[in-house]
Design an enzyme around this catalytic site. Sequence first.
Site, mmCIF file in Angstrom:
data_model
loop_
_atom_site.group_PDB
_atom_site.id
_atom_site.type_symbol
_atom_site.label_atom_id
_atom_site.label_comp_id
_atom_site.label_asym_id
_atom_site.label_seq_id
_atom_site.Cartn_x
_atom_site.Cartn_y
_atom_site.Cartn_z
ATOM 1 N N ASP A 145 -26.509 -108.450 -32.202
ATOM 2 C CA ASP A 145 -27.541 -107.652 -31.526
ATOM 3 C C ASP A 145 -26.993 -107.140 -30.199
ATOM 4 O OD1 ASP A 145 -30.873 -107.758 -32.141
ATOM 5 O OD2 ASP A 145 -30.193 -106.877 -30.248
ATOM 6 N N THR A 181 -37.930 -101.389 -42.597
ATOM 7 C CA THR A 181 -38.804 -100.543 -43.420
ATOM 8 C C THR A 181 -38.518 -99.081 -43.103
ATOM 9 O OG1 THR A 181 -40.453 -102.275 -43.272
ATOM 10 C CG2 THR A 181 -41.221 -100.134 -44.062
ATOM 11 N N PHE A 218 -41.618 -109.353 -46.169
ATOM 12 C CA PHE A 218 -43.081 -109.368 -46.115
ATOM 13 C C PHE A 218 -43.541 -110.460 -45.143
ATOM 14 C CE2 PHE A 218 -41.685 -107.950 -50.344
ATOM 15 C CZ PHE A 218 -42.274 -106.693 -50.401
ATOM 16 N N LEU A 219 -42.784 -110.622 -44.052
ATOM 17 C CA LEU A 219 -43.043 -111.725 -43.120
ATOM 18 C C LEU A 219 -44.191 -111.386 -42.171
ATOM 19 C CD1 LEU A 219 -39.306 -112.383 -42.108
ATOM 20 C CD2 LEU A 219 -40.580 -113.447 -43.984
ATOM 21 N N GLU A 254 -46.076 -112.081 -38.716
ATOM 22 C CA GLU A 254 -45.807 -112.707 -37.425
ATOM 23 C C GLU A 254 -46.701 -113.939 -37.292
ATOM 24 O OE1 GLU A 254 -45.584 -110.348 -33.908
ATOM 25 O OE2 GLU A 254 -44.560 -108.728 -34.947
ATOM 26 N N LEU A 305 -60.051 -109.576 -45.730
ATOM 27 C CA LEU A 305 -61.439 -109.096 -45.731
ATOM 28 C C LEU A 305 -62.167 -109.650 -44.512
ATOM 29 C CD1 LEU A 305 -62.683 -109.283 -49.448
ATOM 30 C CD2 LEU A 305 -61.967 -107.292 -48.143
ATOM 31 N N CYS A 363 -46.590 -103.086 -37.406
ATOM 32 C CA CYS A 363 -46.278 -102.611 -38.770
ATOM 33 C C CYS A 363 -47.340 -101.755 -39.450
ATOM 34 C CB CYS A 363 -45.977 -103.809 -39.663
ATOM 35 S SG CYS A 363 -44.492 -104.641 -39.145
ATOM 36 N N LYS A 376 -47.854 -98.191 -38.136
ATOM 37 C CA LYS A 376 -46.583 -97.440 -38.236
ATOM 38 C C LYS A 376 -46.309 -97.044 -39.692
ATOM 39 C CE LYS A 376 -42.733 -99.704 -37.958
ATOM 40 N NZ LYS A 376 -41.438 -99.851 -38.506
ATOM 41 N N ARG A 417 -47.869 -105.828 -29.094
ATOM 42 C CA ARG A 417 -47.638 -104.442 -29.527
ATOM 43 C C ARG A 417 -48.818 -103.949 -30.355
ATOM 44 N NH1 ARG A 417 -41.937 -104.799 -32.349
ATOM 45 N NH2 ARG A 417 -42.667 -106.911 -32.717
HETATM 46 C C1 UDX Z 1 -47.829 -107.291 -41.643
HETATM 47 C C2 UDX Z 1 -47.757 -107.692 -43.129
HETATM 48 O O1 UDX Z 1 -48.812 -108.622 -43.405
HETATM 49 C C3 UDX Z 1 -46.409 -108.301 -43.455
HETATM 50 O O2 UDX Z 1 -46.320 -108.607 -44.843
HETATM 51 C C4 UDX Z 1 -45.325 -107.284 -43.076
HETATM 52 O O3 UDX Z 1 -44.058 -107.743 -43.371
HETATM 53 C C5 UDX Z 1 -45.438 -106.924 -41.607
HETATM 54 O O4 UDX Z 1 -46.753 -106.406 -41.355
HETATM 55 P P1 UDX Z 1 -48.191 -108.576 -39.351
HETATM 56 O O5 UDX Z 1 -47.947 -107.287 -38.649
HETATM 57 O O6 UDX Z 1 -47.546 -109.813 -38.814
HETATM 58 O O7 UDX Z 1 -47.735 -108.479 -40.887
HETATM 59 O O8 UDX Z 1 -49.784 -108.745 -39.344
HETATM 60 P P2 UDX Z 1 -50.919 -109.190 -40.349
HETATM 61 O O9 UDX Z 1 -51.042 -110.668 -40.391
HETATM 62 O O10 UDX Z 1 -50.801 -108.503 -41.655
HETATM 63 O O11 UDX Z 1 -52.192 -108.623 -39.555
HETATM 64 C C6 UDX Z 1 -52.245 -107.271 -39.123
HETATM 65 C C7 UDX Z 1 -53.488 -106.991 -38.332
HETATM 66 O O12 UDX Z 1 -54.637 -107.009 -39.158
HETATM 67 C C8 UDX Z 1 -53.775 -108.006 -37.210
HETATM 68 O O13 UDX Z 1 -54.229 -107.313 -36.074
HETATM 69 C C9 UDX Z 1 -54.873 -108.864 -37.788
HETATM 70 O O14 UDX Z 1 -55.694 -109.456 -36.805
HETATM 71 C C10 UDX Z 1 -55.642 -107.843 -38.601
HETATM 72 N N1 UDX Z 1 -56.427 -108.414 -39.716
HETATM 73 C C11 UDX Z 1 -55.786 -109.088 -40.720
HETATM 74 C C12 UDX Z 1 -57.806 -108.231 -39.763
HETATM 75 O O15 UDX Z 1 -58.402 -107.614 -38.871
HETATM 76 N N2 UDX Z 1 -58.500 -108.729 -40.819
HETATM 77 C C13 UDX Z 1 -57.899 -109.417 -41.837
HETATM 78 O O16 UDX Z 1 -58.623 -109.834 -42.774
HETATM 79 C C14 UDX Z 1 -56.499 -109.592 -41.797
#
Ligand code: UDX
Length: 444
Positions: free
Chosen positions: A31, A122, A153-154, A156, A266, A276, A279, A342
């Site tokens: 990096d 991605t 598909f990780l 955070e 849900l 993610c 974007k 972010r």
């Molecule tokens: C996401 C994807 O889940 C993951 O597979 C991909 O690799 C990266 O993008 P992440 O950005 O870590 O992961 O967030 P995620 O857990 O999916 O939540 C995204 C947003 O949706 C958060 O702000 C969360 O609070 C919100 N959310 C999630 C809701 O408002 N309601 C839900 O039921 C689920």
Amino acid sequence: MKISIIGGAGYIGLITGLGLAQLGHKVTNIDIAEEKIKTLLNGKSPIYEEHIESVLENCLSSGNINFTTDPSDSISDSDIIIIAVGTPSNKGGDIDLTQIKSAIEQIKSNFKTYKVVVMKSTVPLDAVELMRQEFSKQHQEGKDFDIVSNPEFLREGKAVFDFFNPERIVIGTNSEKAFKLIEEMYRDLIDRKKGLDEISQENKKIPVLKTSLASAQMIKYGSNAFLATRISFINELAELCEYVGADINEVSKGMGLDSRIGESYLQPGPGFGGPCLEKDLNALNALAKNRGLFLKIFKEVLERNNVQIDEIIRKIKKSVSINESLITIWGLSFKAGTDDIRNSSSVRLIENLSTLNAKIKVFDPVATFNSPISKDLEIFEDPYLSVEDSDILVIMTEWPDFLEYDYSRIFQSMRGKNIVDARNILNSSFIKALGFSYSGIGVI
Ligand code: UDX
């Protein structure tokens, strides 16, 4: 196997590198971020993430991981090069390929033996085409190199868990040889021979899906867009529930019990945030536009998400006059379990309230601002101090810590007795019984 990861101190690169090193591979995470590399070499993680410190300790002591800013030796020695650099959006929503181009250059200048180059970031297929063209100037595809798309598909906050318990491994390539090598890279994970004892779900099968490069990338985009669609859908339904006297928590539970629907994603809230989902929807819109297509759903999902903050502001305004009030906001990260702010709905709310001249106090158990965003904003490290004399408390992140606090004490120290629970995490009957005026999302 010898593996190099470009973008190895970033979120995805770091988790992937540590995961592969824990599986026994010799991994070098490269990096340009010198400070982060130093921190990692000292055994500290630059990001807040469950289980990361223990995997880092394991991998440093086994000698399976190295961190460096110098790409030359490790790239030329590696069988597999994984690109995990950032892919931010341009203004039009399409992907800025600057970091991808720099990764391609690093690989080109250290190309010796046959290599499989894996796109983890991605990106749309154009980026892979660009890479193919660049490598093909001096090398032959199939003989000197192959390209694979192996999306991550990780989530955070759950990323280490997700690495060791993937629901599927997608390997997109037109080369059988490259497919076999990448499948081999994951072999001990697939066969459940290795993992991380405290979190590996040994009985869970991990399907491996072989696809074309383009399909692998669309699986990633499609998954994130679909998750976002579910969230916008439930937020829209929640708004309607308030007008018909229904409770979205009950509705969401009842819908989720249908196995065709399922219960995840849900949960109504302040709208999806993070680096993610938005974007990726923007990237899909840009892809469609560049090809002269007029697609509708992705735009609407984003549009619904944008107005969700207005919903929260509407709820605040029902209880207090914003420019005359002291507003406390709990939760700054875009969701619980991470310090990442972010694209956080909470930050969006703070920016909106600041333009309405609100005085704001913020508390988050983990996340903070790196630099102050407004003179009318104060950050607290103690939840009780953060609510003193406030007119209203707005809960924006679903941190479990918020359930542990003493709400009688909070009631005593607040000036106004108002709570907006934008995550529906509190027990509303209990909170109302204490004397608060309570307002959730999609509940009356
Ligand atoms: C996401 C994807 O889940 C993951 O597979 C991909 O690799 C990266 O993008 P992440 O950005 O870590 O992961 O967030 P995620 O857990 O999916 O939540 C995204 C947003 O949706 C958060 O702000 C969360 O609070 C919100 N959310 C999630 C809701 O408002 N309601 C839900 O039921 C689920």
